[in-house]
Design a protein around this motif. Structure first.
Motif, PDB file in Angstrom:
ATOM      1  N   UNK A  40       0.837  -1.188   0.000  1.00  0.00           N
ATOM      2  CA  UNK A  40       0.000   0.000   0.000  1.00  0.00           C
ATOM      3  C   UNK A  40       0.881   1.251   0.000  1.00  0.00           C
ATOM      4  N   UNK A  41       0.641   2.115  -0.959  1.00  0.00           N
ATOM      5  CA  UNK A  41       1.278   3.429  -0.979  1.00  0.00           C
ATOM      6  C   UNK A  41       0.249   4.419  -0.462  1.00  0.00           C
ATOM      7  N   UNK A  42       0.519   5.057   0.660  1.00  0.00           N
ATOM      8  CA  UNK A  42      -0.428   5.992   1.264  1.00  0.00           C
ATOM      9  C   UNK A  42       0.346   7.079   1.992  1.00  0.00           C
ATOM     10  N   UNK A  43      -0.392   8.078   2.430  1.00  0.00           N
ATOM     11  CA  UNK A  43       0.243   9.143   3.213  1.00  0.00           C
ATOM     12  C   UNK A  43       0.905   8.562   4.456  1.00  0.00           C
ATOM     13  N   UNK A  44       0.233   7.592   5.074  1.00  0.00           N
ATOM     14  CA  UNK A  44       0.781   7.001   6.296  1.00  0.00           C
ATOM     15  C   UNK A  44       2.071   6.240   6.035  1.00  0.00           C
TER      16      UNK A  44
END
Length: 400
Positions: A40-44
């Protein structure tokens, strides 16, 4: 494909995809991964990577630039399978007048025994077994005129030994793993130690079921020593196709202007008190963390799940509080607290970065601990409790 299958591609770690970065001429970039791969590529996740193994976020030393990451912005772009983020705001300062040098030197030998213990009072059996192995070895050393161990480290995994005073295990466990690591200046001494481990399974406390990996191996210890060295003391010549082109003369920029400029003076952070309330939250409910190492130094990045939560974290999670939480990691707690821990703010991603100096027992292969690189410290800090807070549930419902 159904929605369930698509979600599997997005979050599965079994077929995780490597990130792809497309960098613009202004230094900003987009970050994503191949379609239909796991992860997962996310802000987090990207925020966690930004604070990974970071010291002062306003002055990250590289050979040709000193980076400032304090005001980096990370924005999620919707509609991409697996996630896509836009990263901007990194800034560069002139390079320092010194090279960063990492050198290693030989420092004796080490060996580690790992054994499973099961049954009632497993923790006590593991500790007693370790103590008796060390006692037998010391008797042999004394008979042969060998020096004592220079360091002995005993952990009982499964009893929350790594948590120190924060352990919640108040009764003995029924299964545990003994971690017994030793250091000595002579290989010969540790070869005796290696031979004494296996007999403990038959001649000492019952329930020692297996020595993981067999007889402990004796290996040399290489310690890391990092320092700054003036660039002008090194002559750099550039050759191309075997022919001399020119001498490289680095810019004269004093490093003294850089160190610790980003450190937070915590007593000046809040001018007005924050609202209070009857609620208690674990840090995991309010933030996510990432930790890592630089030699014998560890860092823990703490990123608020919502911008409005950050002030509460800054107020409660001070350098003093984190130093006390991990007090068992520091071999020497004398002197000013700044010599052991410092806190830096990373406001662009609503985060803080804690740097714990000399906290890893030597770090890397020089450390005798089961977590020599501080990888678990961030996860352990998630159990930190923050009390007397207002109801933050509404903010947690809009995590970012």
């Amino acid at each position: 494909m159904g929605q369930k299958s698509k979600a599997m591609f997005t979050h599965s770690r079994a077929d995780i995809g490597f990130p792809i970065v497309e960098v613009g001429s202004d230094g900003n970039f987009i970050l994503y991964k191949p379609l239909k791969t796991g992860g997962l590529i996310s802000k987090a996740t990207v925020s966690e990577q930004l604070v990974y193994e970071l010291d002062d976020p306003s002055h990250y030393f590289l050979p040709d630039v000193v980076c400032d990451f304090t005001n980096v912005k990370i924005s999620e772009v919707k509609g991409h399978d697996g996630g896509l983020v836009y990263v901007s705001g990194a800034r560069g300062n002139p390079p320092a007048g010194e090279f960063k040098v990492s050198a290693t030197y030989a420092d004796g030998f080490r060996a580690t025994a790992v054994a499973v213990v099961a049954g009632p009072r497993s923790k006590a059996k593991a500790e007693k077994t370790a103590e008796q192995i060390i006692k037998r070895c010391r008797k042999i050393f004394n008979q042969l005129g060998l020096q004592d161990f220079s360091k002995v480290h005993i952990e009982v995994l499964g009893s929350e030994h790594m948590y120190g005073a924060n352990s919640r295990v108040h009764v003995d466990v029924r299964e545990a793993v003994l971690w017994l690591a030793v250091h000595h200046s002579q290989r010969k001494a540790l070869e005796f130690f290696a031979r004494e481990v296996a007999p403990a399974g038959t001649g000492m406390g019952p329930g020692l079921t297996a020595v993981v990996g067999g007889r402990p191996r004796v290996s040399p210890v290489l310690k890391l020593f990092s320092f700054l060295y003036p660039k002008h003391n090194i002559k750099v010549q550039i050759y191309m196709n075997g022919e001399f082109v020119e001498d490289y003369v680095p810019p004269q920029q004093p490093t003294a202007e850089y160190p610790n400029k980003g450190r937070v003076q915590e007593e000046t952070v809040f001018k007005e008190p924050l609202p209070t309330g009857p609620h208690t939250f674990r840090l995991e409910e309010l933030a996510y963390t990432r930790s890592g190492d630089k030699g014998n130094t560890a860092n823990i990045g703490v990123i608020a799940r919502h911008p409005d939560i950050l002030p509460y974290l800054q107020q409660a999670l001070t350098a003093k509080a984190v130093e006390a939480y991990f007090a068992h990691l520091f071999e020497n707690r004398q002197g000013p607290i700044e010599s052991r821990i410092q806190r830096f703010d990373v406001p662009g991603i609503h985060a803080m970065n804690f740097v714990l100096y000399n906290s890893l027992g030597g770090g890397g292969i020089a450390s005798l601990r089961s977590d020599p690189q501080g990888k678990a410290l961030g996860q352990m800090l998630l159990d930190f409790e923050i009390k007397n807070l207002p109801n933050l549930v509404a903010l947690l419902g809009h995590r970012s």
